[in-house]
Motif scaffolding. Structure first.
Motif, PDB file in Angstrom:
ATOM      1  N   PHE A  29       0.836  -1.205   0.000  1.00 59.20           N
ATOM      2  CA  PHE A  29       0.000   0.000   0.000  1.00 59.20           C
ATOM      3  C   PHE A  29       0.868   1.251   0.000  1.00 59.20           C
ATOM      4  CE2 PHE A  29      -2.306   3.451   1.979  1.00 59.20           C
ATOM      5  CZ  PHE A  29      -3.567   3.372   1.408  1.00 59.20           C
ATOM      6  N   SER A  53     -10.902   4.400   4.432  1.00 58.56           N
ATOM      7  CA  SER A  53     -10.350   3.747   3.241  1.00 58.56           C
ATOM      8  C   SER A  53      -9.204   2.809   3.599  1.00 58.56           C
ATOM      9  CB  SER A  53      -9.887   4.788   2.230  1.00 58.56           C
ATOM     10  OG  SER A  53      -8.961   5.681   2.811  1.00 58.56           O
ATOM     11  N   TYR A  54      -8.361   3.215   4.524  1.00 60.10           N
ATOM     12  CA  TYR A  54      -7.186   2.414   4.908  1.00 60.10           C
ATOM     13  C   TYR A  54      -7.605   1.134   5.629  1.00 60.10           C
ATOM     14  CZ  TYR A  54      -2.292   1.763   6.436  1.00 60.10           C
ATOM     15  OH  TYR A  54      -1.010   1.289   6.629  1.00 60.10           O
ATOM     16  N   TYR A  57      -9.111  -1.282   3.243  1.00 64.45           N
ATOM     17  CA  TYR A  57      -8.054  -1.966   2.477  1.00 64.45           C
ATOM     18  C   TYR A  57      -7.621  -3.237   3.193  1.00 64.45           C
ATOM     19  CZ  TYR A  57      -3.302  -2.906   0.791  1.00 64.45           C
ATOM     20  OH  TYR A  57      -2.148  -3.517   0.312  1.00 64.45           O
ATOM     21  N   LEU A  95      -5.546  -6.653  -5.338  1.00 67.75           N
ATOM     22  CA  LEU A  95      -6.361  -5.698  -4.574  1.00 67.75           C
ATOM     23  C   LEU A  95      -5.947  -4.263  -4.893  1.00 67.75           C
ATOM     24  CD1 LEU A  95      -8.498  -5.259  -2.335  1.00 67.75           C
ATOM     25  CD2 LEU A  95      -6.637  -5.413  -0.667  1.00 67.75           C
ATOM     26  N   ASN A  96      -4.646  -4.017  -4.924  1.00 70.52           N
ATOM     27  CA  ASN A  96      -4.153  -2.671  -5.224  1.00 70.52           C
ATOM     28  C   ASN A  96      -4.403  -2.292  -6.680  1.00 70.52           C
ATOM     29  OD1 ASN A  96      -2.398  -1.371  -2.855  1.00 70.52           O
ATOM     30  ND2 ASN A  96      -2.150  -3.571  -2.767  1.00 70.52           N
ATOM     31  N   ALA A  99      -8.040  -1.225  -7.373  1.00 70.33           N
ATOM     32  CA  ALA A  99      -8.347   0.140  -6.932  1.00 70.33           C
ATOM     33  C   ALA A  99      -7.834   1.161  -7.939  1.00 70.33           C
ATOM     34  CB  ALA A  99      -7.733   0.391  -5.561  1.00 70.33           C
ATOM     35  N   LYS A 128     -13.865   4.796  -1.705  1.00 64.20           N
ATOM     36  CA  LYS A 128     -12.617   4.051  -1.845  1.00 64.20           C
ATOM     37  C   LYS A 128     -12.644   2.788  -0.982  1.00 64.20           C
ATOM     38  CE  LYS A 128      -9.054   5.310  -3.467  1.00 64.20           C
ATOM     39  NZ  LYS A 128      -8.381   5.075  -4.767  1.00 64.20           N
ATOM     40  N   PHE A 132     -12.317  -1.333  -2.029  1.00 65.34           N
ATOM     41  CA  PHE A 132     -11.401  -2.312  -1.453  1.00 65.34           C
ATOM     42  C   PHE A 132     -12.152  -3.538  -0.925  1.00 65.34           C
ATOM     43  CE2 PHE A 132      -8.207   1.262  -0.652  1.00 65.34           C
ATOM     44  CZ  PHE A 132      -7.320   0.802  -1.615  1.00 65.34           C
TER      45      PHE A 132
END
Length: 286
Positions: A29, A53-54, A57, A95-96, A99, A128, A132
């Motif tokens: 990330f 958002s974090y 994730y 996953l990244n 996004a 966001k 995720f």
């Protein structure tokens, strides 16, 4: 007793591997979003938009690891350990990437991270975060059923992410207002209901992967059936919420036509979409 000890140390190794993958997810990330000072956003700025958002994730990451861990085993412990590590890393990358692709395709007019970090816009943080979580649900379903078939897994992943994105576009189409613009303008209530839609579609796609199938065409057809069901029930659920739970009000008025959007109703609508998707899956796949 020997088998019990073996179970304990093997489970311990899997747990350590998952913790190592958690660290890999954190580093990935940071590498992908190198311009963001994570510690500053979390501690100095108390940025709730970034927190949402974090944390979402990492929730997406946990769902992916769950799919890998629960996939069909080979019977060889060390080989299983290796596969969990390998597919865990692949899942983190996917996953990244998902996004980034969604931002480029559907939110190219703004920088979502700039809205979250510089403007601390909670509505975009929820958007966001939903991306995720929904991607985590989808990738988890792929890992659960296709972990030993990398080519099929890539095909499924591309197809599933496209379908999930179409779910967002479909929702924007059937609403009597511009969903995307409302979120960009900071309407957290609309962002909450949209998040529910995204997660609901992800659940439907996940379910399609879990139905017993003989080949990938069969699996894609099952996913298609579940998604079509979602397309049908989505406006029905909204109508039920509008007419049954709000007989003297309209959802649209509560969400966008008042000075302070009704956050509770946005959450209510999101829950209804997710609950409707689960009920559809459970009833259809009896």
């Amino acid at each position: 007793m020997e088998n019990q000890y073996q179970f304990i140390w093997q489970s311990g190794l899997f747990l350590l591997l998952c913790l190592a993958l958690f660290f890999v997810a954190k580093v990935t990330f940071k590498l992908v979003n190198s311009k963001i000072n994570i510690n500053q956003e979390l501690i100095d700025n108390d940025n709730i938009a970034f927190y949402i958002s974090y944390l979402a994730y990492f929730l997406g990451f946990v769902l992916i690891i769950g799919g890998v861990m629960k996939s069909e085993g080979t019977g060889d412990f060390w080989n299983e350990l290796k596969l969990v590590g390998l597919y865990g890393v692949i899942g983190i990358i996917a996953l990244n990437l998902s996004a980034i692709i969604k931002d480029k395709l559907f939110h190219s007019k703004i920088s979502t991270w700039n809205e979250i970090v510089a403007k601390q816009k909670v509505s975009v943080g929820i958007l966001k975060g939903a991306n995720f979580v929904s991607a985590g649900v989808i990738i988890s379903g792929i890992m659960l059923t296709e972990v030993n078939k990398p080519i099929e897994a890539l095909v499924f992943l591309a197809f599933a992410l496209i379908v999930a994105s179409l779910g967002f576009l479909y929702y924007n189409l059937i609403m009597p207002f511009n969903v995307r613009q409302q979120i960009y303008d900071g309407n957290t209530a609309v962002s909450l209901s949209t998040a529910g839609v995204q997660i609901a579609f992800a659940i439907l796609i996940y379910s399609g992967f879990q139905i017993t199938h003989t080949d990938w065409q069969d699996s894609l057809m099952n996913i298609g059936i579940d998604v079509i069901g979602g397309i049908i029930i989505l406006p029905v659920i909204r109508l039920i919420v509008d007419k049954v739970f709000l007989p003297n009000r309209k959802i649209t008025d509560e969400l966008i036509n008042q000075d302070v959007p009704n956050l509770g109703l946005g959450l209510f609508e999101a829950t209804a979409y997710i609950g409707g998707a689960l009920l559809f899956v459970w009833c259809w796949n009896l």
